[in-house]
Motif scaffolding. Sequence first.
Motif, mmCIF file in Angstrom:
data_model
loop_
_atom_site.group_PDB
_atom_site.id
_atom_site.type_symbol
_atom_site.label_atom_id
_atom_site.label_comp_id
_atom_site.label_asym_id
_atom_site.label_seq_id
_atom_site.Cartn_x
_atom_site.Cartn_y
_atom_site.Cartn_z
ATOM 1 N N LEU A 43 0.849 -1.182 0.000
ATOM 2 C CA LEU A 43 0.000 0.000 0.000
ATOM 3 C C LEU A 43 0.884 1.232 0.000
ATOM 4 O O LEU A 43 2.105 1.145 0.123
ATOM 5 N N SER A 44 0.277 2.388 -0.116
ATOM 6 C CA SER A 44 1.086 3.608 -0.186
ATOM 7 C C SER A 44 1.839 3.869 1.108
ATOM 8 O O SER A 44 2.879 4.521 1.095
ATOM 9 N N GLY A 45 1.340 3.332 2.242
ATOM 10 C CA GLY A 45 2.010 3.582 3.507
ATOM 11 C C GLY A 45 2.543 2.357 4.206
ATOM 12 O O GLY A 45 3.074 2.461 5.319
ATOM 13 N N SER A 46 2.407 1.170 3.591
ATOM 14 C CA SER A 46 2.841 -0.042 4.275
ATOM 15 C C SER A 46 3.120 -1.154 3.276
ATOM 16 O O SER A 46 2.649 -1.128 2.134
ATOM 17 N N VAL A 47 3.867 -2.140 3.737
ATOM 18 C CA VAL A 47 4.057 -3.388 3.005
ATOM 19 C C VAL A 47 3.898 -4.514 4.012
ATOM 20 O O VAL A 47 4.498 -4.495 5.095
ATOM 21 N N THR A 48 3.049 -5.490 3.690
ATOM 22 C CA THR A 48 2.711 -6.558 4.631
ATOM 23 C C THR A 48 3.340 -7.874 4.189
ATOM 24 O O THR A 48 3.212 -8.272 3.025
ATOM 25 N N ILE A 49 4.015 -8.526 5.109
ATOM 26 C CA ILE A 49 4.598 -9.852 4.877
ATOM 27 C C ILE A 49 4.107 -10.785 5.973
ATOM 28 O O ILE A 49 3.627 -10.336 7.018
ATOM 29 N N GLY A 50 4.209 -12.096 5.728
ATOM 30 C CA GLY A 50 3.668 -13.036 6.696
ATOM 31 C C GLY A 50 4.584 -14.216 6.950
ATOM 32 O O GLY A 50 5.537 -14.467 6.205
ATOM 33 N N SER A 51 4.272 -14.969 8.008
ATOM 34 C CA SER A 51 5.077 -16.125 8.371
ATOM 35 C C SER A 51 4.302 -16.999 9.340
ATOM 36 O O SER A 51 3.246 -16.618 9.847
ATOM 37 N N TYR A 52 4.807 -18.202 9.584
ATOM 38 C CA TYR A 52 4.362 -19.027 10.703
ATOM 39 C C TYR A 52 5.598 -19.450 11.478
ATOM 40 O O TYR A 52 6.678 -19.627 10.918
ATOM 41 N N GLN A 53 5.440 -19.613 12.785
ATOM 42 C CA GLN A 53 6.553 -19.883 13.683
ATOM 43 C C GLN A 53 6.099 -20.792 14.819
ATOM 44 O O GLN A 53 4.939 -20.734 15.237
ATOM 45 N N PRO A 54 6.996 -21.620 15.381
ATOM 46 C CA PRO A 54 6.637 -22.463 16.525
ATOM 47 C C PRO A 54 6.731 -21.668 17.826
ATOM 48 O O PRO A 54 7.705 -21.760 18.566
ATOM 49 N N LEU A 55 5.703 -20.898 18.110
ATOM 50 C CA LEU A 55 5.713 -20.061 19.315
ATOM 51 C C LEU A 55 5.422 -20.872 20.565
ATOM 52 O O LEU A 55 5.752 -20.452 21.676
ATOM 53 N N THR A 56 4.787 -22.005 20.394
ATOM 54 C CA THR A 56 4.564 -22.954 21.481
ATOM 55 C C THR A 56 4.837 -24.348 20.932
ATOM 56 O O THR A 56 4.996 -24.546 19.728
ATOM 57 N N GLY A 57 4.883 -25.335 21.823
ATOM 58 C CA GLY A 57 5.100 -26.704 21.399
ATOM 59 C C GLY A 57 6.544 -27.146 21.553
ATOM 60 O O GLY A 57 7.410 -26.386 22.016
ATOM 61 N N ALA A 58 6.812 -28.368 21.139
ATOM 62 C CA ALA A 58 8.132 -28.963 21.362
ATOM 63 C C ALA A 58 9.249 -28.221 20.655
ATOM 64 O O ALA A 58 10.390 -28.225 21.116
ATOM 65 N N ALA A 59 8.959 -27.589 19.526
ATOM 66 C CA ALA A 59 9.998 -26.891 18.767
ATOM 67 C C ALA A 59 10.211 -25.460 19.240
ATOM 68 O O ALA A 59 11.086 -24.762 18.716
ATOM 69 N N ALA A 60 9.435 -25.005 20.216
ATOM 70 C CA ALA A 60 9.471 -23.592 20.606
ATOM 71 C C ALA A 60 10.741 -23.134 21.320
ATOM 72 O O ALA A 60 11.166 -21.993 21.125
ATOM 73 N N PRO A 61 11.378 -23.959 22.184
ATOM 74 C CA PRO A 61 12.539 -23.444 22.912
ATOM 75 C C PRO A 61 13.588 -22.838 21.981
ATOM 76 O O PRO A 61 14.091 -23.493 21.074
ATOM 77 N N GLY A 62 13.898 -21.587 22.203
ATOM 78 C CA GLY A 62 14.855 -20.884 21.357
ATOM 79 C C GLY A 62 14.222 -20.365 20.092
ATOM 80 O O GLY A 62 14.265 -19.161 19.805
ATOM 81 N N ALA A 63 13.564 -21.235 19.316
ATOM 82 C CA ALA A 63 12.981 -20.835 18.037
ATOM 83 C C ALA A 63 11.880 -19.799 18.201
ATOM 84 O O ALA A 63 11.641 -18.988 17.296
ATOM 85 N N SER A 64 11.204 -19.793 19.353
ATOM 86 C CA SER A 64 10.121 -18.835 19.570
ATOM 87 C C SER A 64 10.622 -17.399 19.685
ATOM 88 O O SER A 64 9.827 -16.459 19.647
ATOM 89 N N GLU A 65 11.917 -17.206 19.807
ATOM 90 C CA GLU A 65 12.482 -15.857 19.897
ATOM 91 C C GLU A 65 12.734 -15.231 18.529
ATOM 92 O O GLU A 65 12.895 -14.017 18.414
#
Length: 436
Positions: A43-65
């Motif tokens: 947009l004229s004032g923003s650009v939007t990008i997206g992702s998914y991340q392991p914020l919880t669960g077994a893979a979260a330690p460290g990766a959630s940061e």
Amino acid sequence: MTRSSRARLVAAAGLAAITLAAAGCGSAPRHAPSPVAGAPGVLSGSVTIGSYQPLTGAAAPGASEIAPASAAYFSYVNAHGGIYHRKIIYKYLNDQGRPALAPSIVHQLVQQDNVLAIFNAAGTAPHLAVTSFLNAVRVPDVFAASGCPCWDSPPTSPETFGWQLDYVREGKILGAYVAQHFRGAKIGFLYSSDEPGLDGARGLGYEIPARQIAAAEKYDPASTAITRQVAVLKASGARVVVAFSGPAATVALRLAMAHLNYSPQLVVASEGSDPATLTGLLAKATGSGAAGALIQGIITDSSLPPAGSPASSWITLFRRIHHQYIPKLPFDTNVVDGMAAAYTFTEAMLRAGPNPSRQDLVNAITAGLPQGPAVAPLGYSPTSHAGVTGAYIGVTRGTTITPLTGVVTTDDTPTGPVTPYTGSQPPAPASGIPPH
């Protein structure tokens, strides 16, 4: 990462999914939000990008940061004018490290949120579940947060780009060091039975003579029950154990070694060796305030400056941003990784031009990017979508990783040499923003 810090992060994230906009207060001019023709997410004032991340669960330690660290860097960019006066809005959702959740999240981000690109999406298995879709609809799939060599496949996945040192290269670099410094010693492997472990073990095998490999044990990445595998390694007489393991499995390995009174030299690939993450997990597992003693002397590799480095201008920059935007998180390898990826994405967006299309972003990356925060060159070109191509070897001392060697680079082939990198890392720009 300390448990209290992780608890605060998880509480903020919620138990299912979050959306985080890194378009906070800043100095970029305000504009009426009008779209740029042919550029979803811009947009004229923003650009939007997206992702998914392991914020919880077994893979979260460290990766959630990692995603909060990227968001912090984007907030810094926004406060300094944004991308051609557009603020970066970074939306990331919690997939809990589960491949089954990734497709619905990516469809939401692409079809409902209309993002320009998917950025730094985490995990090999989750990402393999969405790469075909992203390439079919021609959405840039930028800087995947996994070391799968499969991201480097321009003919079949022209929209997908790797970021971190891939697992085969990492295995070769660790293997070359072990072969040189533990010549003739019996070596044991411990690796996950999924793609990261298999690729890492393959790279190790390219460099370590077969006659030295006393045992090679796999473990289920969904479980940390590895006492049997450690017993096999001990019985083999392995004096060095090289592990391609996540943080939780590294902790289980270290505790099983202590339980079995087994003290080989431990070598751990970068994903499972961050000192802050390991110390936090060990403290929880043992209830001991002296858990940090259990990680001393672990040999590892890194393709970014050590988080504890007092001399790196990149660490000085990232530490300043950390203290301003995410002070409750530890300043560790994961935070450096998230900010480094965000810096490189910002560089690509600036090179894509003031009114970028999705194809402009892809073209900017394939034209090649400076190495920036990485200690070795990035592999991007019209024929390569590989990210960082090299690393140094370090050892855990205190709460940080101390380099033992210079930077070396290599490729994914069985015979490609592991060679010293003769260039040097450029300093961070004084403004903290990529030059353009």
